[in-house]
Scaffold this active site. Structure first.
Site, PDB file in Angstrom:
ATOM      1  N   CYS A   1       2.042  -9.383   0.469  1.00 44.51           N
ATOM      2  CA  CYS A   1       3.095 -10.381  -0.306  1.00 44.51           C
ATOM      3  C   CYS A   1       4.103 -10.842   0.326  1.00 44.51           C
ATOM      4  CB  CYS A   1       3.265  -9.431  -1.595  1.00 44.51           C
ATOM      5  SG  CYS A   1       4.058 -10.405  -2.834  1.00 44.51           S
TER       6      CYS A   1
ATOM      7  N   HIS B   1      -1.415  -6.818  -4.215  1.00 40.99           N
ATOM      8  CA  HIS B   1      -1.086  -5.466  -3.961  1.00 40.99           C
ATOM      9  C   HIS B   1      -1.992  -4.005  -4.008  1.00 40.99           C
ATOM     10  CE1 HIS B   1       3.097  -6.678  -3.281  1.00 40.99           C
ATOM     11  NE2 HIS B   1       2.798  -7.367  -4.448  1.00 40.99           N
TER      12      HIS B   1
ATOM     13  N   GLU C   1      -2.108  -1.562  -2.305  1.00 36.36           N
ATOM     14  CA  GLU C   1      -1.631  -0.297  -2.189  1.00 36.36           C
ATOM     15  C   GLU C   1      -0.889   0.246  -3.403  1.00 36.36           C
ATOM     16  OE1 GLU C   1      -0.208  -3.093  -1.776  1.00 36.36           O
ATOM     17  OE2 GLU C   1       2.189  -3.173  -1.968  1.00 36.36           O
TER      18      GLU C   1
END
Lengths: 974, 262
Positions: free
Chosen positions: B95, B224, B226
């Site tokens: 990002c 994302h 993660e």
């Protein structure tokens, strides 16, 4: 900053535009301009504007501009020097015009600060100041100067924080005036009442005569005068915002059974918490936030604040700093902020400009500004915005409500309260400016047409990145036990923070040490300033060096401004002069108790009452579609999606759920990153101004139930839910207004005790009224927000509201007694109904919640959704939307109209796999649990009664109705 | 052995702990370091085997997302970064980190016009920030982060400036021919998004969600992964499992471990 004499000071004007002409930002402005009725405008193109001031050479300006200020792929750039005799280009008529907008000097400008920092990074040391703005090029046939002023004042510029020019704007940099250190002295011992009140008014202190006389008596007793800083500090310490004068007032309740309540807060809200006496409540009403035990290892803190008045005049800044403020409350209990909540109440978005009282912003502008303000702060600081509600009512046109909440997590008992004499008074974070002066007293006053101008300084823009630094530093400092106490700087600024902290032992402050954003502040302004992003810590001298090092690592400014003393007096010095010296006892306990009168409300119909109605021609399909499209019920996706609800990776149930991630969740469930077990917690809310208008007492019970019902639907343990209250009311000096507050507070006490849900924190906001130019007072509906935080022992048990499985059964759980009083059916159908609002039976509801919770823990519930606005039909429709499956419902009730659209409390729909039905029903022996429908693969909602089909609609039609109306309701241009 | 991962923390970085969790689950040992600490110490980054630029709003996104963090990379940490990239160690920008890598010229870093990458991440086509779940298809086999990934990845996007744009068709052609398109946005069933909103959430050209450098060790992506490394994080966990972001991180950890044992 030192200037080298021989170099010439110049101002450069830099303009950055998009290469692509139909950029989204520009087209959003055009849409909004057309919504303002300015249809002659055919195009708006926006540019970013920078003014660079310093001894930069043209080559250095070019380097800075090209390296820092633009994106070579997407943007174009041009710049030139502004010479002294530069003539700005002005509007002279024609098909094209420009408007330029910049921030007023002194308004927080993170972009300007970053440009200064970046210039250092690329080794330019001679840039002294930066100012930023926007340029709008407007095209269209027949543009007039008047049209441009409307466009600028209503859309492009908010005069509270910005200024504009037609044509080119001239930059202004913060003035370099020297601080005078001036302190005014009031010799008020000999003053008459009129002069006392004049002082209160002139300094916008919002103190009444009795309070002014008490201050005078104190001065006579101590044989002394008052300095301006002393007076200002007393005014803010005694403000409604800080001491809750109304809730602590002695109230005489008039009527058939007169009674005297000598402390409404103690006798209602606090009484409930005391009586329930839950062992898992760790702190209620003592700290900056309520604290509960989470999983035996961690504690959760929760606080909800309102920021109504600032959001009315500067929506972006108001909501922005409201969000930042409540996050600091959580840092102020030594916890890491992990979730934000927002409940917003706006006026009708369709209102015309003619209907809006003078001096006010359009609800559309307020709504888009508030949403942008929350988005900006929450997303940038990295806290997920996971729960909330948006309601519309004409009662909020003048006075929008912005409730901002924040949840934090910390290891159990890690929040210290060990202040000791000798501890240093440490301020960390942002610098102090003339920001938000008198915010505490301002929020305690009724809005009038001039409030916007006079209180201009009351609103600021936040700097979320600075506050992120505070979180990083404070969490490490907490774990290393570097401080003895901590609190945030909120309303009242340092005066409030240091005053509250030093309440027990006393403090001495050296005020000239406070770092300022710009010079020129009088001492009282420094002391009272509500500059954002600051925390005050009590740091023992031995830990100071380590604290300083930590702050340097995270680039957070730290200043030692004095010492906690043990003298029980608060002393403020400015250089070698004592300018404030007050006795703690007088400051914090000297305020005279208010005496108020209340007249209890008399609802038109008792709760639960169903009158005679003759509505034979009701088109059920049309009503359902109209309900789904009603702004209060319709999808809030366009708002929810601009908030980051995923950051920190804790979100188990999101605000939007279901197979397409677009169904309306009853709340959210989170499992924080810090924990290592399966525990999770839910957040949910209850609020209902429609009920508040009719029956404030029963409204209170209903909204408590709604918050709990939502929590239970998500899988929370009914015995582990804590609640927060936020009363937003009118003027408490009006006996009727106060009566409705007393009725609601008493009902809150009884309901909370019955549900065994303790209140752990609360905040009230009064004088949500507006004195229009017409001389009439406009008050908001009684608006009580209940926010619930509930514990789920295991996240696997979390339940969402979207249908999961074809063939499963739908049960209606709870004592189903629908009424149409205060219903959304009434709103969309427009007919008067003689009903009371739903009558809530907390004891009955609680038994059902316990049974449902047991069924959920046994994994017998596939999906669950509560019945609220719009009743059973809307709840069923929303479940079909979430799962894109159908439902066939057969209503086993007599009164089919009320069964479909009537509203209830304590009722939910639960989806149960056919194989689990017997086991599910076993949890409800002797209780109300009725199988009323089946989930079908065919995406169709059908509701029938006694063999007659009342509603038959494809799920796609439900989706379009529900999602359609809010498209563009909140614009994203601002 | 556990690879050490350096996570850079600029002012305003906020998904540092999210990515640290993902790396730890994948078997790495993540260390979050404030940039100020790294600037002061001027140490080399030789102790670390993985470099992460996490998501967030570095420097408040003033002057464009990632712009000022890119400036830091170019002016303060040019040597350390260049060394890391040249050594072929895994580098990931998520990002805001992706935006910084692009604006610092570390991505895509292909030969066509090396001074001027001619790609950028600009404002979403919708004109505003958006947070929603997307489905990603890993493509690149030269990228050490995405190679041999067979399952789709579901994860959130949360950005306002993620629209991948190139002003030069030759650059795009080169990304394709060098296998530098690491991840693309697809529909939930894995079929092409073909620019269709909301599957392609921001209007990115060719549905590009992430790209790598020609060597394949530096990956930048807007979404994302993660935030979908544990079962409860997946938005559809009540319906099904899979589509985790974890394999992406495991790939990098395995890569480091394989190098060391080799």
């Amino acid at each position: 900053m030192k200037m080298t004499q021989h170099l010439q000071l110049s101002t450069y004007r830099v303009l950055v535009g998009n290469r692509n002409h139909d950029d989204p930002r520009s087209s959003a402005y055009l849409t909004d301009a057309h919504a303002l009725g300015l249809t002659a405008i055919s195009q708006i193109t926006c540019y970013d504007l920078y003014f660079l001031y310093g001894t930069l050479s043209p080559q250095q300006c070019e380097l800075l501009a090209k390296t820092v200020l633009y994106d070579p792929v997407a943007q174009s750039i041009q710049w030139h020097t502004l010479t002294k005799n530069h003539e700005p280009v002005l509007f002279t008529g024609g098909n094209q015009a420009t408007i330029e907008v910049t921030l007023r000097p002194g308004v927080t400008n993170p972009v300007a600060e970053q440009i200064l920092r970046a210039s250092q990074t690329i080794c330019l040391s001679n840039l002294s100041a930066v100012s930023t703005g926007q340029r709008f090029v407007i095209q269209g046939d027949g543009i007039t100067e008047e049209m441009l002023h409307i466009l600028a004042s209503r859309l492009l510029c908010n005069s509270i924080i910005q200024r504009y020019a037609l044509g080119e704007i001239q930059p202004v940099f913060p003035s370099q005036a020297e601080s005078t250190g001036d302190v005014e002295v009031f010799h008020l011992t000999s003053w008459d009442d009129e002069t006392l009140m004049q002082l209160s008014k002139e300094r916008r202190a919002a103190l009444n005569l009795e309070e002014m006389q008490t201050i005078q008596a104190y001065c006579i007793k101590e044989n002394r005068h008052l300095t301006d800083i002393e007076f200002e500090m007393i005014a803010q310490t005694w403000s409604e915002h800080c001491v809750h004068k109304t809730f602590k007032a002695c109230i005489t309740v008039e009527g058939k059974q007169p009674q005297v309540i000598d402390n409404l807060f103690k006798q209602t809200i606090q009484e409930a918490t005391r009586r329930i006496n839950a062992a898992w409540v760790r702190s209620a009403f003592k700290d900056n936030a309520g604290i509960i035990d989470y999983d035996g290892v961690h504690e959760l803190s929760f606080k909800v604040e309102t920021h109504n008045h600032p959001s009315a005049i500067e929506p972006f800044g108001g909501a922005n700093t409201g969000t930042g403020g409540v996050i600091r409350d959580i840092i102020g209990v030594s916890a890491r902020p992990i979730a934000s909540t927002d409940v917003l109440c706006f006026g009708s978005l369709d209102i015309t400009f003619d209907e809006i009282p003078a001096g006010l912003l359009h609800p559309r502008r307020i709504a888009s500004g508030v949403v942008s303000g929350i988005q900006d702060y929450g997303n940038k600081i990295g806290i997920p915005t996971v729960n909330g509600a948006i309601l519309y009512d004409s009662g909020y046109t003048s006075n929008p409500l912005v409730y901002c909440g924040c949840v934090g997590i910390a290891p159990l008992d890690s929040h210290p309260h060990q202040l000791q004499p000798g501890d240093r008074i440490i301020v960390i974070g942002g610098r102090t400016g003339r920001d938000g002066l008198r915010g505490a007293t301002f929020s305690s006053m009724t809005m009038d047409a001039q409030t916007g101008e006079v209180s201009g300084a009351s609103v600021q823009i936040g700097a979320p990145i600075v506050e992120k630094g505070l979180i990083d530093v404070c969490m490490i400092a907490r774990d290393r036990r570097l401080y003895h106490a901590i609190t945030d700087c909120g309303a009242g600024g340092l005066s409030s923070a240091v005053g509250e902290m030093g309440k027990e032992i006393g403090a001495t402050v050296q005020l000239e040490r406070v770092p300022l954003k710009y010079p020129g502040l009088a001492p009282w302004e420094v002391w009272l300033s509500e500059a954002q992003e600051r925390m005050v810590l009590a740091v023992p001298p031995a830990s100071l060096a380590e604290m300083q090092q930590l702050c340097e690592l995270y680039e957070v400014e730290l200043t030692d401004i004095g010492e906690f003393t043990g003298t029980h007096r608060l002393v403020v010095r400015y250089k070698d002069r004592i300018i404030l010296d007050l006795d703690n006892a007088f400051l914090h306990e000297g305020i005279p108790q208010k005496h108020l009168f209340a007249e209890l409300p008399d609802p038109p119909n008792p709760a639960g009452y169903c009158g005679d109605i003759n509505l034979h021609s009701v088109n059920y399909n049309q009503i359902l579609l109209a309900l789904l499209a009603h702004p209060n019920i319709a999808s809030k996706e366009n708002v929810v999606r601009v908030y980051d609800h995923e950051v920190q990776g804790a979100t188990v149930i999101r605000p939007l759920v279901g197979i397409n991630n677009d169904g309306p969740s009853d709340g959210c469930v989170l499992r924080p990153l810090e924990t290592s077990n399966n525990a999770a917690f839910s957040l949910s809310v209850g609020i209902n101004p429609e009920y508040g208008k009719l029956d404030p007492a029963q409204m209170a019970v209903n909204v408590i139930d709604e918050a709990l019902r939502n929590a239970v639907a998500l899988g929370a343990d009914p015995d582990r839910i804590a609640i927060l209250d936020n009363f937003c009311w009118g003027d408490p000096n009006n006996p009727k207004t106060l009566g409705s507050l007393v009725a609601a507070a008493l009902a809150c006490r009884d309901a909370a005790i019955a549900y065994r849900t303790p209140f752990i924190s609360g905040k009230d906001s009064f004088n949500n009224e507006y004195l229009g130019a017409d001389g009439e007072r406009h008050a908001i509906p009684p608006s009580l927000l209940i926010s619930a935080i509930g514990i789920l022992p295991d996240w696997h048990n979390a339940v969402s509201m979207d249908l999961k499985k074809t063939g499963s059964r739908l049960y209606l759980v709870g004592d189903f007694r629908p009424t149409l009083g205060g219903s959304h059916f009434k709103l969309v159908n427009g007919t008067e109904v003689p009903d009371g609002i739903p009558a809530c039976q907390p004891e009955t509801a609680r038994i059902h919640y316990l049974a449902l919770y047991a069924a959920i823990c046994d994994r017998k519930v596939l999906s669950c959704h509560d019945l609220s606005e719009g009743g059973l039909a809307v709840a069923a429709a929303e479940m079909t939307i979430g799962g894109r499956l159908g439902i066939h419902l057969n209503l086993p009730y007599k009164d089919e109209l009320r069964a479909c659209f009537g509203e209830t409390t304590g009722c939910l729909l639960a989806e149960v796999d056919t194989g689990d039905c017997t086991a599910f029903e076993a949890f409800f022996r002797g209780l109300s649990c009725t199988p009323i429908g089946v989930v079908s693969e065919q995406p169709l909602l059908s509701i029938s009664h006694a063999g007659k089909t009342l509603i038959e609609l494809p799920v796609n039609d439900l989706v379009s109705a529900w999602q359609g109306s809010t498209k563009g309701a909140v614009s994203h241009a601002a | 052995m556990q690879p050490r991962a350096l996570i850079l923390l600029a002012n305003g970085t906020n998904r540092d702990r999210d990515v640290a969790q993902a790396l730890a689950l994948a078997g790495a040992n993540p260390v979050i370091m404030p940039l100020q600490g790294l600037r002061q110490s001027k140490r080399s980054w030789n102790d670390y085997q993985i470099l992460i630029l996490a998501g967030g709003f570095s420097y408040a996104d003033a002057l464009g997302a990632g712009k000022l963090l890119a400036l830091d990379l170019m002016y303060y940490f040019a040597d350390q970064t260049a060394e890391f990239v040249a050594a072929g160690k895994p580098v990931l920008g998520i990002c805001n980190g992706f935006q910084a890598l692009v604006k610092a010229g570390i991505l895509p870093a292909n030969e066509a016009n090396p001074d001027h990458s001619e790609i950028t991440l600009t404002f979403n086509q919708s004109g505003h920030f958006e947070c929603r779940w997307v489905t990603l298809k890993p493509l690149s086999q030269i990228c050490l982060w995405t190679r041999r990934l067979t399952d789709l990845i579901a994860c959130p996007v949360a950005h306002g400036e993620g629209n991948f744009v190139s002003s030069n068709p030759a650059v795009l052609q080169q990304l394709i021919s060098h296998d530098q398109i690491a991840l693309v946005y697809v529909k939930q069933d894995g079929s092409m998004a073909d620019g269709e909103y909301p599957f392609n959430p921001n209007g990115s050209m060719m549905d590009i969600a992430g790209i790598c450098n020609p060597q394949g060790n530096v990956l930048g992506l807007m979404p994302h992964p993660e935030d979908n490394v544990l079962p409860y994080q997946y938005a559809q966990w009540m319906r099904r499992s899979g589509h985790s972001g974890l394999p992406l991180f495991q790939n990098a950890v395995r890569f480091v471990q394989g190098r060391e044992s080799a």
